[in-house]
Design a protein around this motif. Structure first.
Motif, PDB file in Angstrom:
ATOM      1  N   MET A 221       0.586  -1.279   0.069  1.00  0.00           N
ATOM      2  CA  MET A 221       0.040   0.142  -0.017  1.00  0.00           C
ATOM      3  C   MET A 221       0.903   1.317   0.003  1.00  0.00           C
ATOM      4  SD  MET A 221      -3.118  -0.667   2.557  1.00  0.00           S
ATOM      5  CE  MET A 221      -3.914   0.864   2.090  1.00  0.00           C
ATOM      6  N   TYR A 222       0.556   2.326  -0.969  1.00  0.00           N
ATOM      7  CA  TYR A 222       1.541   3.318  -1.090  1.00  0.00           C
ATOM      8  C   TYR A 222       1.477   4.112   0.198  1.00  0.00           C
ATOM      9  CZ  TYR A 222       3.128   7.791  -2.988  1.00  0.00           C
ATOM     10  OH  TYR A 222       3.918   8.878  -3.291  1.00  0.00           O
ATOM     11  N   ALA A 223       0.199   4.402   0.855  1.00  0.00           N
ATOM     12  CA  ALA A 223       0.189   5.040   1.676  1.00  0.00           C
ATOM     13  C   ALA A 223       0.771   4.842   3.030  1.00  0.00           C
ATOM     14  CB  ALA A 223      -1.436   5.174   2.311  1.00  0.00           C
ATOM     15  N   PHE A 224       0.842   3.522   3.317  1.00  0.00           N
ATOM     16  CA  PHE A 224       1.718   2.748   4.284  1.00  0.00           C
ATOM     17  C   PHE A 224       3.354   3.113   4.027  1.00  0.00           C
ATOM     18  CE2 PHE A 224      -1.662  -0.258   5.511  1.00  0.00           C
ATOM     19  CZ  PHE A 224      -2.641   0.834   5.943  1.00  0.00           C
ATOM     20  N   ASP A 225       3.727   2.574   2.872  1.00  0.00           N
ATOM     21  CA  ASP A 225       5.013   2.789   2.618  1.00  0.00           C
ATOM     22  C   ASP A 225       5.736   4.197   2.543  1.00  0.00           C
ATOM     23  OD1 ASP A 225       5.075   0.017   2.319  1.00  0.00           O
ATOM     24  OD2 ASP A 225       4.724  -0.046  -0.074  1.00  0.00           O
ATOM     25  N   GLU A 226       4.729   5.001   2.318  1.00  0.00           N
ATOM     26  CA  GLU A 226       5.310   6.393   2.197  1.00  0.00           C
ATOM     27  C   GLU A 226       5.185   6.950   3.727  1.00  0.00           C
ATOM     28  OE1 GLU A 226       4.353  10.468  -0.024  1.00  0.00           O
ATOM     29  OE2 GLU A 226       2.542   9.394   0.766  1.00  0.00           O
ATOM     30  N   ARG A 227       4.222   6.581   4.702  1.00  0.00           N
ATOM     31  CA  ARG A 227       3.680   7.147   5.875  1.00  0.00           C
ATOM     32  C   ARG A 227       4.481   6.674   7.036  1.00  0.00           C
ATOM     33  NH1 ARG A 227       2.194  11.349   8.572  1.00  0.00           N
ATOM     34  NH2 ARG A 227       0.491  11.039   9.959  1.00  0.00           N
ATOM     35  N   TYR A 228       4.727   5.396   7.032  1.00  0.00           N
ATOM     36  CA  TYR A 228       5.089   4.603   8.362  1.00  0.00           C
ATOM     37  C   TYR A 228       6.586   4.460   8.539  1.00  0.00           C
ATOM     38  CZ  TYR A 228       0.305   3.436   9.262  1.00  0.00           C
ATOM     39  OH  TYR A 228      -1.199   3.278   9.439  1.00  0.00           O
ATOM     40  N   ALA A 229       7.312   4.499   9.652  1.00  0.00           N
ATOM     41  CA  ALA A 229       8.546   4.217   9.810  1.00  0.00           C
ATOM     42  C   ALA A 229       8.725   3.727  11.321  1.00  0.00           C
ATOM     43  CB  ALA A 229       9.495   5.559   9.950  1.00  0.00           C
ATOM     44  N   TYR A 230       9.518   2.705  11.565  1.00  0.00           N
ATOM     45  CA  TYR A 230       9.554   1.756  12.838  1.00  0.00           C
ATOM     46  C   TYR A 230      10.916   1.680  13.279  1.00  0.00           C
ATOM     47  CZ  TYR A 230       5.358  -0.507  10.868  1.00  0.00           C
ATOM     48  OH  TYR A 230       4.074  -0.552  10.518  1.00  0.00           O
ATOM     49  N   THR A 231      10.852   1.953  14.621  1.00  0.00           N
ATOM     50  CA  THR A 231      12.251   1.774  15.356  1.00  0.00           C
ATOM     51  C   THR A 231      11.898   1.046  16.798  1.00  0.00           C
ATOM     52  OG1 THR A 231      13.938   2.912  16.528  1.00  0.00           O
ATOM     53  CG2 THR A 231      11.892   3.953  16.820  1.00  0.00           C
ATOM     54  N   SER A 232      12.768   0.689  17.638  1.00  0.00           N
ATOM     55  CA  SER A 232      12.510   0.052  18.661  1.00  0.00           C
ATOM     56  C   SER A 232      11.726   0.846  19.751  1.00  0.00           C
ATOM     57  CB  SER A 232      14.062  -0.258  19.442  1.00  0.00           C
ATOM     58  OG  SER A 232      14.535   0.746  19.853  1.00  0.00           O
ATOM     59  N   ILE A 233      11.142   0.050  20.576  1.00  0.00           N
ATOM     60  CA  ILE A 233      10.104   0.853  21.536  1.00  0.00           C
ATOM     61  C   ILE A 233      10.820   1.662  22.543  1.00  0.00           C
ATOM     62  CG2 ILE A 233       9.977  -1.052  23.264  1.00  0.00           C
ATOM     63  CD1 ILE A 233       7.214  -0.287  23.586  1.00  0.00           C
ATOM     64  N   LYS A 234      12.234   1.273  22.862  1.00  0.00           N
ATOM     65  CA  LYS A 234      12.986   2.232  23.938  1.00  0.00           C
ATOM     66  C   LYS A 234      13.408   3.764  23.222  1.00  0.00           C
ATOM     67  CE  LYS A 234      14.360  -1.670  26.759  1.00  0.00           C
ATOM     68  NZ  LYS A 234      15.547  -2.481  27.422  1.00  0.00           N
ATOM     69  N   ASP A 235      13.863   3.354  22.157  1.00  0.00           N
ATOM     70  CA  ASP A 235      14.373   4.388  21.046  1.00  0.00           C
ATOM     71  C   ASP A 235      13.142   5.303  20.953  1.00  0.00           C
ATOM     72  OD1 ASP A 235      17.180   3.543  20.989  1.00  0.00           O
ATOM     73  OD2 ASP A 235      16.717   2.511  19.252  1.00  0.00           O
ATOM     74  N   ALA A 236      11.948   4.982  20.673  1.00  0.00           N
ATOM     75  CA  ALA A 236      10.792   5.885  20.473  1.00  0.00           C
ATOM     76  C   ALA A 236      10.668   6.520  21.558  1.00  0.00           C
ATOM     77  CB  ALA A 236       9.685   5.204  19.890  1.00  0.00           C
ATOM     78  N   GLN A 237      10.421   5.686  22.789  1.00  0.00           N
ATOM     79  CA  GLN A 237      10.051   6.582  24.010  1.00  0.00           C
ATOM     80  C   GLN A 237      11.088   7.419  24.486  1.00  0.00           C
ATOM     81  OE1 GLN A 237      10.160   2.702  26.349  1.00  0.00           O
ATOM     82  NE2 GLN A 237       7.663   2.712  26.403  1.00  0.00           N
ATOM     83  N   GLN A 238      12.440   7.259  24.169  1.00  0.00           N
ATOM     84  CA  GLN A 238      13.275   8.261  24.467  1.00  0.00           C
ATOM     85  C   GLN A 238      13.247   9.406  23.653  1.00  0.00           C
ATOM     86  OE1 GLN A 238      17.594   6.665  24.553  1.00  0.00           O
ATOM     87  NE2 GLN A 238      18.407   8.748  25.154  1.00  0.00           N
ATOM     88  N   PHE A 239      13.095   9.292  22.392  1.00  0.00           N
ATOM     89  CA  PHE A 239      13.085  10.651  21.747  1.00  0.00           C
ATOM     90  C   PHE A 239      11.698  11.087  21.713  1.00  0.00           C
ATOM     91  CE2 PHE A 239      11.838  12.085  17.277  1.00  0.00           C
ATOM     92  CZ  PHE A 239      12.738  13.233  17.097  1.00  0.00           C
ATOM     93  N   LEU A 240      10.514  10.617  21.511  1.00  0.00           N
ATOM     94  CA  LEU A 240       9.262  11.268  22.007  1.00  0.00           C
ATOM     95  C   LEU A 240       8.965  11.789  23.257  1.00  0.00           C
ATOM     96  CD1 LEU A 240       7.296   9.009  19.383  1.00  0.00           C
ATOM     97  CD2 LEU A 240       8.194  11.193  18.854  1.00  0.00           C
ATOM     98  N   ASN A 241      10.016  11.319  24.378  1.00  0.00           N
ATOM     99  CA  ASN A 241       9.850  11.868  25.569  1.00  0.00           C
ATOM    100  C   ASN A 241       8.629  11.385  26.325  1.00  0.00           C
ATOM    101  OD1 ASN A 241      10.577  13.298  27.861  1.00  0.00           O
ATOM    102  ND2 ASN A 241       9.597  15.105  27.291  1.00  0.00           N
ATOM    103  N   LYS A 242       8.452  10.079  25.909  1.00  0.00           N
ATOM    104  CA  LYS A 242       7.132   9.224  26.614  1.00  0.00           C
ATOM    105  C   LYS A 242       7.708   8.704  27.922  1.00  0.00           C
ATOM    106  CE  LYS A 242       4.495   9.611  22.947  1.00  0.00           C
ATOM    107  NZ  LYS A 242       2.948  10.183  23.041  1.00  0.00           N
ATOM    108  N   GLY A 243       8.977   8.951  28.415  1.00  0.00           N
ATOM    109  CA  GLY A 243       9.156   7.998  29.553  1.00  0.00           C
ATOM    110  C   GLY A 243       9.092   6.446  29.460  1.00  0.00           C
ATOM    111  N   ASN A 244       8.316   5.577  30.329  1.00  0.00           N
ATOM    112  CA  ASN A 244       8.258   4.338  30.230  1.00  0.00           C
ATOM    113  C   ASN A 244       6.516   4.181  29.619  1.00  0.00           C
ATOM    114  OD1 ASN A 244       8.975   1.703  30.213  1.00  0.00           O
ATOM    115  ND2 ASN A 244       8.118   1.338  32.185  1.00  0.00           N
TER     116      ASN A 244
END
Length: 488
Positions: free
Chosen positions: A279-302
């Motif tokens: 699906m073009y919308a998914f291939d252009e829209r989504y990006a994945y990383t590890s949950i710990k790196d995302a929590q740290q970068f997005l300032n989500k804590g735990n």
């Protein structure tokens, strides 16, 4: 498959359809001849009137072509809709649980006496564990997500960054099974990606037809340090002209407060792979990383944003949604994929209904041929009608003759049209009509044959052709013996 072969198949199908119409009419006339006196008066006369009339065959072909076209178009539209649904179910969660748009944190502190189920859960992992115990649930995965900007050397792209646990996500979504380049292990161990690209010059941007011809970006050496990995879609790789191992910057607008206002947060990542979901919308829209790196970068804590769930039977999620709601309490929102994609599928359904209505006008146009055929027949057989009236036939009997003729044309045309449409759809399913995969993300025209749609087309064709007999029957019943013999 080359275009010449496709044209030959189309010509063969059209020729076969015409032969089917002609054969159906000849068989029908032969059956009536054999029935003879066993038929009622008006039916026998009706078939005798139409026998050997070329314009009657044209009317049948007109109804048949319109019915065939309508069923084929609806089947192709259903094929696109079914293909889209399958891609959504294979890439996205069947059920999503969240805290009404807020982060899932402090569950016990937010719980009141009414939420006895949620009160027993002090951490979002307790919620995930409880969901996995619900009958019908195949898997559950915690998700951390946020809107970010992905900045490369040549361009920027807005993506939805998702922090995931690869093992949990594999039980919910098949997106990591579609990785074309790189490896999902880089999310868990970025050092593997670092050693793969260490000392290698960052590749120059691959050629792009939309770029200027004088573009000559100098190659840069990657920074010699371990960076968190990110996996993006094929379209993001193509639009930003990235390769596995390239360094990119992820920028979040939700940063810290500075003297001049909010300062966007930025952090370098390294491309660890690309996926192709179909699906073009998914291939252009989504990006994945590890949950710990995302929590740290997005300032989500735990904390996490959502819990994605896969079920055994995606078509019937009502009971599973009710069980999950009961297990997690009132503070969490549980939404199935039908609700998450309600607007999309409602638009597809509306498009199919509108297409059905407008293509039904083709049958309406074909019914004009029936009106013309029966009207000409009434005028031509005026003397015969007068004789029938003289020997005892009633105007009602005359009306039945021409009404049955119209119904006969409608039935023959509808049945042959449905048969032609079914054969055409079967040919498209098994032979396939190639289409550009770079445009549609599929290599051949999808077809989904629905018995309900075929039945609806048949009923609509019969209804329209039956209504087309109203005017000719009125003209026929209005003829008197004197007028009929006078105009002979």
């Amino acid at each position: 498959m080359d275009i010449t072969r496709v044209i030959l198949y189309v010509v063969a199908i059209i020729a076969g359809g015409l032969l089917i119409n002609l054969g159906a009419w000849l068989v029908l006339v032969r059956l009536v001849d054999r029935a003879g006196s066993k038929l009622k008066f008006h039916k026998f006369v009706a078939v005798r009137y139409l026998r050997g009339r070329f314009i009657g065959l044209l009317a049948i072909i007109g109804v048949s072509v319109s019915s065939c076209t309508l069923t084929t178009v609806l089947s192709v539209m259903g094929g696109f809709s079914d293909d889209l649904k399958q891609k959504i179910l294979s890439t996205n969660a069947h059920i999503v649980v969240d805290a009404f748009g807020r982060d899932m944190s402090g569950l016990a502190a937010e719980t009141d006496a009414a939420d006895s189920a949620l009160g027993q859960m002090t951490h979002w992992r307790d919620v995930v564990s409880a969901i996995r115990q619900v009958p019908g649930v195949k898997g559950a995965a915690p998700i951390v997500q946020g809107e970010v900007m992905l900045n490369a050397r040549t361009n920027n792209n807005s993506v939805l960054l998702k922090g995931v646990e690869p093992a949990s996500l594999n039980s919910v979504s098949g997106v990591f099974a579609t990785i074309e380049e790189g490896d999902v292990r880089y999310l868990l161990d970025p050092a593997l990606l670092f050693h793969r690209t260490r000392g290698r010059k960052q590749a120059a941007a691959p050629p792009d037809d939309t770029a200027e011809n004088d573009f000559d970006a100098p190659p840069l050496l990657p920074k010699q340090k371990v960076l968190p990995a990110i996996i993006v879609g094929r379209e993001t790789m193509r639009s930003l002209r990235l390769m596995v191992g390239d360094e990119v910057n992820i920028i979040s607008p939700l940063g810290d407060i500075g003297p001049t206002g909010v300062i966007p947060r930025s952090r370098p990542f390294r491309v660890g792979g690309s996926f192709f979901s179909g699906m073009y919308a998914f291939d252009e829209r989504y990006a994945y990383t590890s949950i710990k790196d995302a929590q740290q970068f997005l300032n989500k804590g735990n904390n996490i944003s959502e819990i994605h769930i896969a079920v055994q039977d995606p078509e019937h999620t009502e009971s599973v949604v009710a069980a999950i709601s009961q297990a997690t309490g009132k503070r969490l929102r549980v939404r199935p994929w039908q609700e998450l994609n309600a607007e999309l599928f409602a638009a597809l359904k509306l498009e199919k209904v509108v297409m059905f209505i407008f293509l039904s006008f083709a049958t309406l146009v074909a019914s004009f041929c029936i009106i013309a055929t029966l009207t000409m027949l009434v005028l031509e057989k005026g003397a015969e009608i007068a004789v029938l009236l003289t020997i005892g036939a009633t105007p009602k009997d005359i009306s039945k003759i021409f009404r049955f003729e119209g119904i006969l044309i409608g039935v023959a045309g509808s049945l042959t049209g449905l048969l032609n449409g079914f054969l055409l759809c079967m040919a498209l399913q098994h032979i396939g009509l190639p289409i550009p995969p770079e445009v549609w993300y599929i290599d051949k025209l999808p077809v989904d044959i629905s018995a309900v749609e075929f039945l609806a087309v048949g009923v609509a064709s019969l209804l329209i052709t039956t209504l087309a007999t109203v005017h000719p029957t009125r003209v026929a019943s209005g003829i008197t013996p004197v007028e009929g013999l006078k105009n002979d």
